[in-house]
Design a protein around this motif. Structure first.
Motif, PDB file in Angstrom:
ATOM      1  N   ASP A 222      -7.117  -8.940   3.203  1.00  0.00           N
ATOM      2  CA  ASP A 222      -8.495  -8.418   3.177  1.00  0.00           C
ATOM      3  C   ASP A 222      -8.782  -7.609   1.910  1.00  0.00           C
ATOM      4  OD1 ASP A 222      -8.994  -9.570   5.665  1.00  0.00           O
ATOM      5  OD2 ASP A 222      -8.310  -7.779   6.746  1.00  0.00           O
ATOM      6  N   GLY A 223      -8.298  -8.118   0.779  1.00  0.00           N
ATOM      7  CA  GLY A 223      -8.608  -7.485  -0.494  1.00  0.00           C
ATOM      8  C   GLY A 223      -7.771  -6.274  -0.836  1.00  0.00           C
ATOM      9  N   GLU A 224      -6.799  -5.932   0.007  1.00  0.00           N
ATOM     10  CA  GLU A 224      -5.934  -4.786  -0.261  1.00  0.00           C
ATOM     11  C   GLU A 224      -4.514  -5.262  -0.520  1.00  0.00           C
ATOM     12  OE1 GLU A 224      -4.402  -1.827   2.820  1.00  0.00           O
ATOM     13  OE2 GLU A 224      -5.937  -0.632   1.807  1.00  0.00           O
ATOM     14  N   ALA A 225      -3.938  -4.823  -1.630  1.00  0.00           N
ATOM     15  CA  ALA A 225      -2.589  -5.222  -2.019  1.00  0.00           C
ATOM     16  C   ALA A 225      -1.605  -4.109  -1.661  1.00  0.00           C
ATOM     17  CB  ALA A 225      -2.537  -5.507  -3.515  1.00  0.00           C
ATOM     18  N   THR A 226      -0.612  -4.468  -0.846  1.00  0.00           N
ATOM     19  CA  THR A 226       0.413  -3.515  -0.433  1.00  0.00           C
ATOM     20  C   THR A 226       1.756  -3.943  -1.021  1.00  0.00           C
ATOM     21  OG1 THR A 226      -0.727  -3.159   1.671  1.00  0.00           O
ATOM     22  CG2 THR A 226       1.577  -2.464   1.547  1.00  0.00           C
ATOM     23  N   PRO A 227       2.468  -3.053  -1.715  1.00  0.00           N
ATOM     24  CA  PRO A 227       3.803  -3.406  -2.193  1.00  0.00           C
ATOM     25  C   PRO A 227       4.648  -3.889  -1.019  1.00  0.00           C
ATOM     26  CG  PRO A 227       3.088  -1.334  -3.169  1.00  0.00           C
ATOM     27  CD  PRO A 227       2.083  -1.678  -2.106  1.00  0.00           C
TER      28      PRO A 227
ATOM     29  N   MET B 291       4.243  -2.637 -13.493  1.00  0.00           N
ATOM     30  CA  MET B 291       3.890  -1.393 -12.806  1.00  0.00           C
ATOM     31  C   MET B 291       5.161  -0.642 -12.455  1.00  0.00           C
ATOM     32  SD  MET B 291       1.614  -0.961  -9.348  1.00  0.00           S
ATOM     33  CE  MET B 291       0.166  -1.499 -10.245  1.00  0.00           C
ATOM     34  N   PRO B 292       5.298   0.622 -12.759  1.00  0.00           N
ATOM     35  CA  PRO B 292       6.515   1.353 -12.495  1.00  0.00           C
ATOM     36  C   PRO B 292       6.733   1.558 -11.004  1.00  0.00           C
ATOM     37  CG  PRO B 292       4.811   2.837 -13.272  1.00  0.00           C
ATOM     38  CD  PRO B 292       4.279   1.456 -13.432  1.00  0.00           C
TER      39      PRO B 292
ATOM     40  N   GLY C 186       4.307   2.095  -2.631  1.00  0.00           N
ATOM     41  CA  GLY C 186       3.750   2.854  -1.530  1.00  0.00           C
ATOM     42  C   GLY C 186       2.259   3.060  -1.652  1.00  0.00           C
ATOM     43  N   VAL C 187       1.694   2.770  -2.826  1.00  0.00           N
ATOM     44  CA  VAL C 187       0.259   2.914  -3.032  1.00  0.00           C
ATOM     45  C   VAL C 187      -0.416   1.606  -2.653  1.00  0.00           C
ATOM     46  CG1 VAL C 187      -1.556   3.325  -4.717  1.00  0.00           C
ATOM     47  CG2 VAL C 187       0.604   4.578  -4.887  1.00  0.00           C
ATOM     48  N   HIS C 188      -1.407   1.682  -1.779  1.00  0.00           N
ATOM     49  CA  HIS C 188      -2.174   0.508  -1.396  1.00  0.00           C
ATOM     50  C   HIS C 188      -3.323   0.379  -2.395  1.00  0.00           C
ATOM     51  CE1 HIS C 188      -0.225   0.235   2.644  1.00  0.00           C
ATOM     52  NE2 HIS C 188       0.061   1.475   2.305  1.00  0.00           N
ATOM     53  N   VAL C 189      -3.406  -0.776  -3.044  1.00  0.00           N
ATOM     54  CA  VAL C 189      -4.309  -0.943  -4.170  1.00  0.00           C
ATOM     55  C   VAL C 189      -5.366  -1.998  -3.848  1.00  0.00           C
ATOM     56  CG1 VAL C 189      -4.426  -1.462  -6.645  1.00  0.00           C
ATOM     57  CG2 VAL C 189      -2.347  -0.460  -5.676  1.00  0.00           C
ATOM     58  N   ASP C 190      -6.600  -1.715  -4.221  1.00  0.00           N
ATOM     59  CA  ASP C 190      -7.625  -2.737  -4.153  1.00  0.00           C
ATOM     60  C   ASP C 190      -7.238  -3.858  -5.109  1.00  0.00           C
ATOM     61  OD1 ASP C 190     -10.604  -3.541  -3.528  1.00  0.00           O
ATOM     62  OD2 ASP C 190     -10.363  -3.674  -5.703  1.00  0.00           O
TER      63      ASP C 190
ATOM     64  N   VAL D  86       2.688  -8.838  -9.735  1.00  0.00           N
ATOM     65  CA  VAL D  86       1.993  -8.299 -10.907  1.00  0.00           C
ATOM     66  C   VAL D  86       2.864  -7.213 -11.524  1.00  0.00           C
ATOM     67  CG1 VAL D  86      -0.083  -7.154 -11.781  1.00  0.00           C
ATOM     68  CG2 VAL D  86      -0.262  -8.774  -9.875  1.00  0.00           C
ATOM     69  N   ASP D  87       3.137  -7.346 -12.819  1.00  0.00           N
ATOM     70  CA  ASP D  87       4.026  -6.405 -13.517  1.00  0.00           C
ATOM     71  C   ASP D  87       5.333  -6.239 -12.764  1.00  0.00           C
ATOM     72  OD1 ASP D  87       2.293  -5.999 -15.633  1.00  0.00           O
ATOM     73  OD2 ASP D  87       1.271  -4.336 -14.652  1.00  0.00           O
ATOM     74  N   ALA D  88       5.855  -7.332 -12.276  1.00  0.00           N
ATOM     75  CA  ALA D  88       7.147  -7.433 -11.574  1.00  0.00           C
ATOM     76  C   ALA D  88       7.132  -6.840 -10.171  1.00  0.00           C
ATOM     77  CB  ALA D  88       8.288  -6.824 -12.381  1.00  0.00           C
ATOM     78  N   VAL D  89       6.011  -6.277  -9.712  1.00  0.00           N
ATOM     79  CA  VAL D  89       5.906  -5.743  -8.352  1.00  0.00           C
ATOM     80  C   VAL D  89       5.325  -6.822  -7.440  1.00  0.00           C
ATOM     81  CG1 VAL D  89       4.884  -3.974  -6.860  1.00  0.00           C
ATOM     82  CG2 VAL D  89       5.649  -3.374  -9.169  1.00  0.00           C
ATOM     83  N   HIS D  90       6.007  -7.049  -6.337  1.00  0.00           N
ATOM     84  CA  HIS D  90       5.578  -8.081  -5.393  1.00  0.00           C
ATOM     85  C   HIS D  90       4.690  -7.439  -4.332  1.00  0.00           C
ATOM     86  CE1 HIS D  90       5.751 -12.074  -3.852  1.00  0.00           C
ATOM     87  NE2 HIS D  90       6.397 -11.767  -2.734  1.00  0.00           N
ATOM     88  N   TYR D  91       3.531  -8.070  -4.083  1.00  0.00           N
ATOM     89  CA  TYR D  91       2.536  -7.518  -3.172  1.00  0.00           C
ATOM     90  C   TYR D  91       2.210  -8.478  -2.041  1.00  0.00           C
ATOM     91  CZ  TYR D  91       1.360  -4.087  -6.835  1.00  0.00           C
ATOM     92  OH  TYR D  91       1.394  -3.076  -7.762  1.00  0.00           O
ATOM     93  N   TRP D  92       1.767  -7.895  -0.946  1.00  0.00           N
ATOM     94  CA  TRP D  92       1.191  -8.626   0.176  1.00  0.00           C
ATOM     95  C   TRP D  92      -0.291  -8.274   0.215  1.00  0.00           C
ATOM     96  CZ3 TRP D  92       1.340  -6.920   5.925  1.00  0.00           C
ATOM     97  CH2 TRP D  92       0.912  -7.967   6.747  1.00  0.00           C
TER      98      TRP D  92
END
Length: 475
Positions: free
Chosen positions: A172-177, A1-2, A7-11, A163-169
């Motif tokens: 509750d089902g929401e992934a935040t960079p 992911m580029p 900054g985008v919060h992703v389901d 995912v795609d080299a981006v680390h997320y937290w």
């Protein structure tokens, strides 16, 4: 992911929709390919890295007798607690060099081959690239040569995935960079990038450009171990590799590939979050330790020591106090610990804790105010003063009224409590108190022998996790 997506919060379901299905690899499959003469030496920058493993030796010192004891257990991984996250860069570097030299000497005596692991925080806080640079140089001075440095910070049990080299937290089902989370605002180890390639560039000050960091994506990992081995074989020597991980099987696939490369003479240096060690040695995910499996030292109350200031820890402390409103609570005032009132404050609070332990479990916590300095170094110095105050209090309590058990909440808090307050040199990790999150140690020496010690990271679990652990221990 580029990086534009930071900054985008992703389901999380949307995030993972295009990720291929996992490869069905069992822990037993990894065990079948491990070399019994090969041992991971895990330099853990605080003791919370043991939260995902069971039945392994852990050391807070690295003198020859301690390392000989650890290798003599026959374990295929040994934890050495360096506590470097609480140290200045120069001291942290020297400690890493010391451990490499001592471990390699002990390995020669034991007939073992070593792979070194730099275990750090799953939210990317710590001395990077300093520690991997120092480890690579120290290994080189002793005749080794790591061909690759792999970055595997993921901790799926605690909601950290890559995912795609981006680390997320994930919460509750929401992934935040992760660069958009409170962890990235750390006063000493803060950062901005969530893409691990850009994070490497940021932390190395541009010495390693993002474009030169390889991304081992889920698409490759989920093509199987041989595809991963082929990908790694093709990389230039000394490459950094950002590794995607969504679940346990992704780490097992990587482990199989690394075992195969090791047999070819390709040595890797690993910078990882807590669960990768478990995957690498082919250890099954351990069931949580229950009260009936714990030997308690005495019938006094247990001691719950809370030092971490992250918001989750504060919420967990509040939930514990709400669940157990009758539990004695003793507060250490941070500002008194860093001025001339320190000695009197520690003496009075230690006496109060010892008295309260006769009637039941006691909570000790620092004031929730976060006192910081003018810069990262001064903030770290204040944190050390506060931590040493907590250590001093626990040591005084141990002398006055040894508790039934000790829970230490927070990375620096738990490390200093183990090595300084309880004077543990050697311990065995019994297993997790919560799945993959909270570690129970059995001290093997020192004044705390026989007192179960529970290592509880500051930034893991749910709001009621601390209360759950206390419930299991107290009944």
């Amino acid at each position: 992911m580029p990086a534009a997506n930071e900054g985008v919060h992703v389901d999380v379901e949307t995030l993972l929709a295009s990720v291929p299905a996992p490869v069905p690899v069992r822990a037993a499959d990894v065990r079948a390919e491990t070399d019994p003469a090969s041992v991971l030496v895990v330099l853990d920058d605080d003791p919370t890295g043991t939260q995902s493993v069971a039945g392994l030796p852990v050391l807070t010192r690295w003198d020859a007798p301690d390392l000989d004891w650890a290798f003599d257990t026959g374990a295929n991984a040994v934890y050495v607690l360096t506590n470097t996250r609480s140290l200045d860069p120069g001291t942290a570097a020297e400690r890493n060099r010391e451990v490499v030299a001592a471990a390699l000497a002990a390995a020669d005596r034991a007939g073992k081959r070593l792979t070194f692991v730099s275990r750090s925080d799953s939210t990317l806080r710590g001395h990077f690239p300093l520690e991997t640079d120092v480890l690579a140089a120290a290994i080189g001075e002793h005749g080794g040569r790591p061909a690759l440095t792999l970055l595997v910070p993921a901790f799926p049990d605690a909601g950290r995935i890559t995912v795609d080299a981006v680390h997320y937290w994930v919460v509750d089902g929401e992934a935040t960079p992760v660069g958009e989370t409170p962890f990235a605002q750390d006063a000493t180890f803060g950062f901005h990038a969530s893409d691990l390639r850009e994070w490497v560039e940021e932390k190395t000050g541009g010495r390693v450009p993002a474009a030169e960091v390889a991304a081992l994506t889920a698409g490759v990992i989920r093509s199987g171990p041989e595809a991963v081995a082929d990908f790694l074989r093709a990389l230039p020597e000394s490459s950094y590799v950002a590794v995607d991980v969504v679940d346990e099987t992704d780490m097992r696939v990587l482990a199989l590939a690394l075992h195969r490369l090791e047999r070819e003479g390709v040595q890797a240096l690993l910078r990882v979050g807590p669960p990768y060690v478990r995957a690498h040695i082919g250890q099954d995910i351990a069931e949580p330790v229950t009260r009936d499996r714990i030997d308690f030292a005495n019938e006094r109350g247990g001691l719950v020591v809370v030092g971490s200031h992250v918001p989750l820890t504060t919420a967990q402390l509040d939930a514990l106090r709400e669940a157990r409103p009758g539990t004695a609570t003793i507060e250490l005032e941070v500002r008194r610990l860093i001025d001339d009132r320190r000695e009197a404050h520690l003496a009075s609070q230690a006496a109060a804790v010892a008295k309260a332990l006769e009637d039941g479990t006691v909570i000790v916590h620092t004031t929730r105010e976060l006192v910081t300095g003018r810069d990262g170094d001064e903030s770290l110095a204040i944190a050390r003063q506060v931590s040493s105050g907590v250590v001093d209090l626990v040591a005084r309590v141990l002398a006055l009224a040894p508790p039934r058990f000790v829970i230490a909440k927070g990375g620096i808090t738990s490390s200093d409590t183990a090595s300084e307050a309880l004077r543990i040199r050697r311990a065995t990790v019994i297993g997790p108190m919560l799945p993959g999150l909270v570690s129970l140690w059995q001290p093997e020496d020192g004044p705390a022998r026989g007192i179960p010690f529970i290592v509880f990271a500051g930034n893991v679990g749910s709001t009621d996790s601390l209360a759950q652990v206390v419930d299991e221990l107290v009944g």
